[in-house]
Scaffold this active site. Structure first.
Site, PDB file in Angstrom:
ATOM      1  N   VAL A 132      46.131  88.513 -38.077  1.00 50.82           N
ATOM      2  CA  VAL A 132      45.857  87.991 -39.417  1.00 50.82           C
ATOM      3  C   VAL A 132      44.348  87.830 -39.641  1.00 50.82           C
ATOM      4  O   VAL A 132      43.828  88.232 -40.687  1.00 50.82           O
ATOM      5  CB  VAL A 132      46.567  86.634 -39.648  1.00 50.82           C
ATOM      6  CG1 VAL A 132      46.284  86.123 -41.060  1.00 50.82           C
ATOM      7  CG2 VAL A 132      48.073  86.762 -39.439  1.00 50.82           C
ATOM      8  N   LYS A 168      64.674  76.863 -37.392  1.00 50.13           N
ATOM      9  CA  LYS A 168      63.861  77.499 -36.350  1.00 50.13           C
ATOM     10  C   LYS A 168      64.689  77.577 -35.083  1.00 50.13           C
ATOM     11  O   LYS A 168      65.617  76.789 -34.883  1.00 50.13           O
ATOM     12  CB  LYS A 168      62.624  76.624 -36.080  1.00 50.13           C
ATOM     13  CG  LYS A 168      61.479  77.348 -35.446  1.00 50.13           C
ATOM     14  CD  LYS A 168      60.580  78.020 -36.460  1.00 50.13           C
ATOM     15  CE  LYS A 168      59.415  78.717 -35.809  1.00 50.13           C
ATOM     16  NZ  LYS A 168      58.519  79.347 -36.775  1.00 50.13           N
ATOM     17  N   GLY A 223      39.421  83.276 -34.495  1.00 49.78           N
ATOM     18  CA  GLY A 223      40.540  84.136 -34.112  1.00 49.78           C
ATOM     19  C   GLY A 223      40.655  85.354 -35.001  1.00 49.78           C
ATOM     20  O   GLY A 223      41.092  85.261 -36.151  1.00 49.78           O
ATOM     21  N   VAL A 224      40.207  86.507 -34.483  1.00 49.83           N
ATOM     22  CA  VAL A 224      40.332  87.739 -35.267  1.00 49.83           C
ATOM     23  C   VAL A 224      41.442  88.605 -34.667  1.00 49.83           C
ATOM     24  O   VAL A 224      41.221  89.722 -34.214  1.00 49.83           O
ATOM     25  CB  VAL A 224      38.987  88.507 -35.396  1.00 49.83           C
ATOM     26  CG1 VAL A 224      38.157  87.932 -36.522  1.00 49.83           C
ATOM     27  CG2 VAL A 224      38.203  88.498 -34.085  1.00 49.83           C
ATOM     28  N   GLY A 225      42.642  88.027 -34.633  1.00 46.85           N
ATOM     29  CA  GLY A 225      43.826  88.765 -34.198  1.00 46.85           C
ATOM     30  C   GLY A 225      44.437  89.478 -35.392  1.00 46.85           C
ATOM     31  O   GLY A 225      43.729  89.919 -36.310  1.00 46.85           O
TER      32      GLY A 225
HETATM   33  P1  NAD Z   1      47.295  86.827 -32.960  1.00 52.89           P
HETATM   34  O1  NAD Z   1      47.756  86.419 -31.609  1.00 52.89           O
HETATM   35  O2  NAD Z   1      47.369  88.257 -33.361  1.00 52.89           O
HETATM   36  O3  NAD Z   1      45.778  86.355 -33.162  1.00 52.89           O
HETATM   37  C1  NAD Z   1      45.296  85.133 -32.711  1.00 52.89           C
HETATM   38  C2  NAD Z   1      43.875  85.385 -32.235  1.00 52.89           C
HETATM   39  O4  NAD Z   1      43.288  84.122 -31.908  1.00 52.89           O
HETATM   40  C3  NAD Z   1      43.810  86.256 -30.970  1.00 52.89           C
HETATM   41  O5  NAD Z   1      42.852  87.274 -31.145  1.00 52.89           O
HETATM   42  C4  NAD Z   1      43.392  85.251 -29.904  1.00 52.89           C
HETATM   43  O6  NAD Z   1      42.646  85.861 -28.855  1.00 52.89           O
HETATM   44  C5  NAD Z   1      42.569  84.277 -30.704  1.00 52.89           C
HETATM   45  N1  NAD Z   1      42.386  82.987 -30.080  1.00 52.89           N
HETATM   46  C6  NAD Z   1      43.279  82.245 -29.372  1.00 52.89           C
HETATM   47  N2  NAD Z   1      42.725  81.099 -28.994  1.00 52.89           N
HETATM   48  C7  NAD Z   1      41.464  81.103 -29.471  1.00 52.89           C
HETATM   49  C8  NAD Z   1      40.387  80.171 -29.414  1.00 52.89           C
HETATM   50  N3  NAD Z   1      40.475  79.010 -28.765  1.00 52.89           N
HETATM   51  N4  NAD Z   1      39.232  80.493 -30.043  1.00 52.89           N
HETATM   52  C9  NAD Z   1      39.103  81.664 -30.700  1.00 52.89           C
HETATM   53  N5  NAD Z   1      40.074  82.578 -30.779  1.00 52.89           N
HETATM   54  C10 NAD Z   1      41.240  82.296 -30.166  1.00 52.89           C
HETATM   55  O7  NAD Z   1      48.106  85.899 -33.972  1.00 52.89           O
HETATM   56  P2  NAD Z   1      48.252  86.110 -35.552  1.00 52.89           P
HETATM   57  O8  NAD Z   1      49.551  86.757 -35.817  1.00 52.89           O
HETATM   58  O9  NAD Z   1      47.004  86.672 -36.095  1.00 52.89           O
HETATM   59  O10 NAD Z   1      48.404  84.594 -36.025  1.00 52.89           O
HETATM   60  C11 NAD Z   1      47.277  83.736 -36.089  1.00 52.89           C
HETATM   61  C12 NAD Z   1      47.729  82.350 -36.524  1.00 52.89           C
HETATM   62  O11 NAD Z   1      48.360  82.438 -37.799  1.00 52.89           O
HETATM   63  C13 NAD Z   1      48.741  81.713 -35.589  1.00 52.89           C
HETATM   64  O12 NAD Z   1      48.537  80.310 -35.600  1.00 52.89           O
HETATM   65  C14 NAD Z   1      50.070  82.023 -36.270  1.00 52.89           C
HETATM   66  O13 NAD Z   1      51.056  81.066 -35.939  1.00 52.89           O
HETATM   67  C15 NAD Z   1      49.680  81.909 -37.725  1.00 52.89           C
HETATM   68  N6  NAD Z   1      50.551  82.664 -38.633  1.00 52.89           N
HETATM   69  C16 NAD Z   1      50.697  83.998 -38.466  1.00 52.89           C
HETATM   70  C17 NAD Z   1      51.524  84.710 -39.328  1.00 52.89           C
HETATM   71  C18 NAD Z   1      51.685  86.193 -39.203  1.00 52.89           C
HETATM   72  O14 NAD Z   1      52.236  86.822 -40.124  1.00 52.89           O
HETATM   73  N7  NAD Z   1      51.231  86.804 -38.123  1.00 52.89           N
HETATM   74  C19 NAD Z   1      52.201  84.046 -40.349  1.00 52.89           C
HETATM   75  C20 NAD Z   1      52.012  82.661 -40.499  1.00 52.89           C
HETATM   76  C21 NAD Z   1      51.185  81.984 -39.629  1.00 52.89           C
END
Ligand code: NAD
Length: 398
Positions: A199, A87, A195-197
């Protein structure tokens, strides 16, 4: 570029140190410092993203890079990839301090490992940063598909989030089968998604397609509005209510540490399975979930779809393919779908060993990677990485 190799005497004093093979500190610009940690290369080059974030001090950044690189060794091993764990971190605010020059300097830093470390996106970095890094090194993946199209593997590049969601979906289905002995499926279940980002939304859509009801919380109003638009059977709750809603499954898809002393007490679910990294605030929370009779699907196993995606892109790009994977998109997707079987294997082994699922996954990962030998002992790897430290590095001064 000058760099310092941190020597084991210093590292051993750090809580997160776990016999990492190499940890380097880089001066990326006059005021920006970065670290790269290679935890273990027994299975292959150490793949893990480049994170840019503010840290209180260098000590905190070192702690993070040691912890995250170790996590990648376990994740890559359980994902069945011929890759080790590494990393990188850059200390700085990505919105205010990131420049192309800093990312290019990070490219030089990656190159100093001679192929033993391969980087990709992480929080605070994106595709455009990987493009800047790629000007200095070929040991970078997660590049934009249009950049790869000339090489006819564009279909392997691009945003890994949908693949992470797909892996989670298959992991959740496997957990349901295990927990309910094939007696229930998603069509009569409720899943609470934190968290509906990128993923969480994609996962919610896949689960809803199978008939699940979704309860969602997010601190971002736009993301919630999009989720309401894209998922018909959805209920929205406040961010602090998501832990206590009545549901079958809790899917943490926001930040790390969602499972802690307070939140585990609140949970009214049978299964915890989601995409977020480092869901357990402390190791003992694994046992706390067992006590509450909640089946926990280890985070780094179920969320490995993204690393499988960028891994395949790297294999294609580097022609390092020791397991002769078929490097086409369909095969990569099938590999991601295989996360379901890996989850079943872990849950079954945990039952047989009478251990928490997280501890079981760690044991299984160690069985895979501890038997190999590190890259620097083996010149048959993609590049002779025995040149660790031969690029003008100075020995540790701290
Ligand atoms: P993202 O930033 O697109 O989505 C995260 C969402 O969580 C956002 O909508 C944010 O507003 C919301 N959020 C933050 N704090 C919050 C809280 N306290 N309560 C409710 N919602 C909250 O990120 P992502 O890419 O969707 O990743 C989500 C998680 O999955 C992260 O922990 C990331 O490390 C992990 N992850 C992602 C990937 C990937 O391919 N994107 C791969 C492995 C792990």
């Amino acid at each position: 570029m000058n760099f310092n190799d941190l020597n084991p005497e210093i590292l051993e004093k750090l809580e997160a140190y776990d016999e990492h093979e190499h940890v380097r500190r880089f001066q990326l610009s006059d005021d920006i410092i970065g670290f790269i940690a290679v935890h273990n290369t027994n299975l292959g080059p150490a793949l893990g993203g480049c994170r840019m974030t503010t840290y209180a001090d260098e000590g905190e950044a070192m702690h993070d890079v040691l912890r995250l690189s170790r996590g990648m060794t376990y994740k890559n091993a359980m994902a069945g990839l011929p890759l080790g764990g590494g990393k990188s971190v850059i200390i700085g605010n990505p919105f205010e301090q990131k420049t192309e020059a800093i990312m290019e300097a990070m490219g030089e830093a990656v190159e100093s490992f001679g192929g033993a470390y391969v980087t990709a996106e992480d929080s605070g970095t994106g595709e455009e940063d990987m493009v800047a890094i790629s000007r200095q090194t070929s040991h970078v993946t997660g590049l934009p598909p249009e950049m790869l199209e000339g090489n006819k593997y564009g279909e392997l590049g691009g945003n890994p989030s949908p693949l992470t969601a797909l892996g989670c979906y298959h992991g959740i289905r496997a957990a349901i089968k295990h927990r309910y002995n094939n007696q229930r499926d998603l069509s009569d279940m409720t899943v609470a998604i934190q968290g509906v980002g990128a993923v969480g939304l994609a996962l919610g859509k896949l689960l809803a397609q199978d008939g699940a009801k979704i309860i969602a919380a997010d601190i971002n109003k736009d993301n919630l509005a999009l989720a309401q638009k894209e998922i018909s059977n959805i209920e929205i709750v406040k961010a602090d209510e998501i832990f206590s809603v009545k549901a079958d499954i809790f899917a943490p898809c926001a930040m790390g540490g969602a499972l802690n002393d307070d939140t585990i007490d609140m949970l009214k679910v049978d299964i915890v399975a989601g995409a977020a990294n480092n869901q357990l605030a402390n190791e003992y929370h694994d046992k706390m979930l067992v006590k509450k009779d909640i089946l926990y699907v280890p985070d780094y196993v179920i969320n490995s779809g993204g690393v499988i995606c960028v891994g395949y892109e790297y294999f294609r790009n580097s022609q390092f393919n020791p397991q002769d994977f078929d490097l086409e998109r369909g095969s990569m997707v099938a590999h991601v779908e295989g996360i379901g079987k890996t989850v079943t294997d872990i849950l079954t082994a945990a039952q047989e060993r009478s251990l928490p699922t997280g501890e079981t996954a760690d044991q299984l990962a160690e069985e895979k990677f501890l038997s190999g030998k590190k890259l620097s002992d083996d010149n048959s790897n993609p590049e002779d990485s025995s040149n660790f430290g031969s690029n003008g590095g100075t020995q540790m001064v701290q």
